[in-house]
Write a protein that holds these residues in place. Structure first.
Motif, PDB file in Angstrom:
ATOM      1  N   THR A 102      57.357  28.377  39.042  1.00 21.22           N
ATOM      2  CA  THR A 102      56.372  29.098  40.044  1.00 21.22           C
ATOM      3  C   THR A 102      56.868  30.863  40.083  1.00 21.22           C
ATOM      4  OG1 THR A 102      56.352  27.383  41.151  1.00 21.22           O
ATOM      5  CG2 THR A 102      55.500  29.290  42.247  1.00 21.22           C
ATOM      6  N   PRO A 103      55.815  31.566  39.810  1.00 26.61           N
ATOM      7  CA  PRO A 103      56.288  33.148  39.998  1.00 26.61           C
ATOM      8  C   PRO A 103      56.657  33.237  41.272  1.00 26.61           C
ATOM      9  CG  PRO A 103      54.309  32.751  38.965  1.00 26.61           C
ATOM     10  CD  PRO A 103      54.438  31.391  39.469  1.00 26.61           C
ATOM     11  N   PRO A 104      57.445  34.596  41.476  1.00 31.62           N
ATOM     12  CA  PRO A 104      57.939  34.983  42.640  1.00 31.62           C
ATOM     13  C   PRO A 104      56.780  35.224  43.626  1.00 31.62           C
ATOM     14  CG  PRO A 104      58.474  36.541  41.193  1.00 31.62           C
ATOM     15  CD  PRO A 104      57.890  35.290  40.463  1.00 31.62           C
ATOM     16  N   GLU A 105      56.822  34.853  44.873  1.00 35.06           N
ATOM     17  CA  GLU A 105      55.932  35.424  45.954  1.00 35.06           C
ATOM     18  C   GLU A 105      55.867  37.034  46.070  1.00 35.06           C
ATOM     19  OE1 GLU A 105      56.314  33.301  49.512  1.00 35.06           O
ATOM     20  OE2 GLU A 105      55.658  31.469  48.560  1.00 35.06           O
TER      21      GLU A 105
ATOM     22  N   MET B 229      53.704  42.206  46.406  1.00 36.49           N
ATOM     23  CA  MET B 229      53.470  40.846  46.487  1.00 36.49           C
ATOM     24  C   MET B 229      52.051  40.707  45.810  1.00 36.49           C
ATOM     25  SD  MET B 229      54.266  40.451  50.795  1.00 36.49           S
ATOM     26  CE  MET B 229      53.001  41.615  51.174  1.00 36.49           C
ATOM     27  N   ALA B 230      51.649  39.352  45.889  1.00 34.61           N
ATOM     28  CA  ALA B 230      50.347  38.817  45.152  1.00 34.61           C
ATOM     29  C   ALA B 230      49.056  39.593  45.823  1.00 34.61           C
ATOM     30  CB  ALA B 230      50.322  37.537  45.256  1.00 34.61           C
ATOM     31  N   LEU B 231      49.388  39.883  47.344  1.00 35.92           N
ATOM     32  CA  LEU B 231      48.173  40.406  47.885  1.00 35.92           C
ATOM     33  C   LEU B 231      48.323  42.104  48.051  1.00 35.92           C
ATOM     34  CD1 LEU B 231      48.429  38.051  51.252  1.00 35.92           C
ATOM     35  CD2 LEU B 231      46.745  38.039  48.794  1.00 35.92           C
ATOM     36  N   GLY B 232      49.314  42.728  47.442  1.00 38.78           N
ATOM     37  CA  GLY B 232      49.541  44.141  47.417  1.00 38.78           C
ATOM     38  C   GLY B 232      50.750  44.666  47.430  1.00 38.78           C
ATOM     39  N   VAL B 233      50.814  46.096  47.898  1.00 33.64           N
ATOM     40  CA  VAL B 233      52.076  46.503  47.773  1.00 33.64           C
ATOM     41  C   VAL B 233      52.230  47.293  49.168  1.00 33.64           C
ATOM     42  CG1 VAL B 233      53.308  48.646  46.870  1.00 33.64           C
ATOM     43  CG2 VAL B 233      51.906  47.354  45.311  1.00 33.64           C
ATOM     44  N   ILE B 234      53.699  47.120  49.607  1.00 28.96           N
ATOM     45  CA  ILE B 234      54.325  47.603  50.785  1.00 28.96           C
ATOM     46  C   ILE B 234      55.040  48.860  50.557  1.00 28.96           C
ATOM     47  CG2 ILE B 234      54.999  47.298  53.020  1.00 28.96           C
ATOM     48  CD1 ILE B 234      54.268  44.492  53.018  1.00 28.96           C
TER      49      ILE B 234
ATOM     50  N   ALA C  26      58.213  51.383  39.859  1.00 29.37           N
ATOM     51  CA  ALA C  26      59.273  50.495  39.317  1.00 29.37           C
ATOM     52  C   ALA C  26      59.365  49.186  39.943  1.00 29.37           C
ATOM     53  CB  ALA C  26      60.494  51.286  39.579  1.00 29.37           C
ATOM     54  N   THR C  27      59.162  48.922  41.230  1.00 31.10           N
ATOM     55  CA  THR C  27      59.319  47.632  41.740  1.00 31.10           C
ATOM     56  C   THR C  27      58.059  46.829  41.087  1.00 31.10           C
ATOM     57  OG1 THR C  27      60.070  48.589  43.687  1.00 31.10           O
ATOM     58  CG2 THR C  27      59.402  46.432  43.896  1.00 31.10           C
ATOM     59  N   ARG C  28      56.734  47.494  41.094  1.00 34.75           N
ATOM     60  CA  ARG C  28      55.609  46.806  40.550  1.00 34.75           C
ATOM     61  C   ARG C  28      55.794  46.354  39.240  1.00 34.75           C
ATOM     62  NH1 ARG C  28      52.499  50.384  41.288  1.00 34.75           N
ATOM     63  NH2 ARG C  28      51.617  50.153  43.226  1.00 34.75           N
ATOM     64  N   HIS C  29      56.595  47.024  38.310  1.00 33.05           N
ATOM     65  CA  HIS C  29      56.936  46.925  37.230  1.00 33.05           C
ATOM     66  C   HIS C  29      57.985  45.407  36.896  1.00 33.05           C
ATOM     67  CE1 HIS C  29      57.485  46.943  32.632  1.00 33.05           C
ATOM     68  NE2 HIS C  29      59.004  47.323  32.890  1.00 33.05           N
ATOM     69  N   LEU C  30      58.963  45.715  37.874  1.00 38.34           N
ATOM     70  CA  LEU C  30      59.861  44.660  37.939  1.00 38.34           C
ATOM     71  C   LEU C  30      59.148  43.378  38.439  1.00 38.34           C
ATOM     72  CD1 LEU C  30      62.726  43.646  37.932  1.00 38.34           C
ATOM     73  CD2 LEU C  30      63.136  44.487  40.315  1.00 38.34           C
TER      74      LEU C  30
END
Length: 227
Positions: free
Chosen positions: A191-194, A222-227, A173-177
């Motif tokens: 600028t897209p959110p970090e 984040m742009a680098l991945g998911v935590i 859900a957070t990835r979709h948001l």
């Protein structure tokens, strides 16, 4: 001074050994009581609440001291004492010398029970929060939290095969948001959110825990991945 001056001989190895071994376990226990009593003496009246921050720290050694072990995380030989600080004031409560290997939950619980007994004798109504990393989320300390009055725990938890699947719907859900926020920002030439972070809570109990506990999950994309 001159180390070889016959009138000022340095202590021999046997003398140092006798001095070291003159301290008994009972002496160490009494020393710990003095540390806690000094902490209590810093308060004129019992506080409404305190936070006991728990952490182990490496004490490197060089030589063949007794109960020294090589710890894989620190990659060094040494001891692994337990330190307790009061989190609101920063006051030191206790330092308990331990062998160099990682402690068990029973080891930590044995030390904490003695500290809590001393604190409760002086402050029976003070609310106490135990705070530490995932190393302290053991069944012994969880049981201690349920049995002791006016006591809560706040421990970090590492992801595992049971927790990670429970967190996956929140991560999705957070990835979709995050994708929605990024698309909206680009649409408005911004600028897209970090990162996008959301927080959730579940009830969870490891098989060894005496009861379920409230677990707070942080889902971060984040742009680098998911935590």
């Amino acid at each position: 001074r001159k180390p070889l001056d016959p009138d000022q001989d340095l202590a021999s190895a046997p003398t140092l050994c006798r001095l070291e071994n003159a301290v008994t376990r009972k002496d160490l226990y009494r020393m710990g009581e003095v540390f806690v009593d000094q902490f209590l003496g810093r308060y004129a009246t019992p506080p409404e609440s305190i936070v006991l921050d728990l952490d182990h720290s490496e004490d490197p050694t060089h030589g063949q001291q007794e109960l020294v072990f090589c710890h894989g995380y620190y990659e060094h030989h040494g001891y692994l004492p337990l330190f307790i600080f009061e989190g609101l004031s920063g006051q030191w409560v206790l330092a308990a010398l331990r062998p160099g290997q990682s402690p068990t939950g029973a080891d930590n619980a044995a030390i904490l029970k003695r500290v809590l007994k001393r604190l409760r004798a002086a402050w029976p109504e003070t609310h106490i929060l135990l705070r530490g990393d995932s190393a302290f989320a053991s069944p012994e300390l969880m049981a201690l939290a349920l049995d002791a009055p006016h006591l809560d725990v706040l421990f970090g938890l590492a992801g595992n095969r049971a927790l990670s699947p429970l967190a996956r719907p929140f991560l999705d859900a957070t990835r979709h948001l995050h994708a929605q926020r990024s698309a909206l920002a680009r649409h408005h030439c911004q600028t897209p959110p970090e990162a996008t972070r959301t927080y959730h809570e579940i009830d969870y109990a490891a098989k060894t825990w005496p009861a379920p506990f409230r677990v707070v999950l942080k889902a971060e994309v984040m742009a680098l991945g998911v935590i």
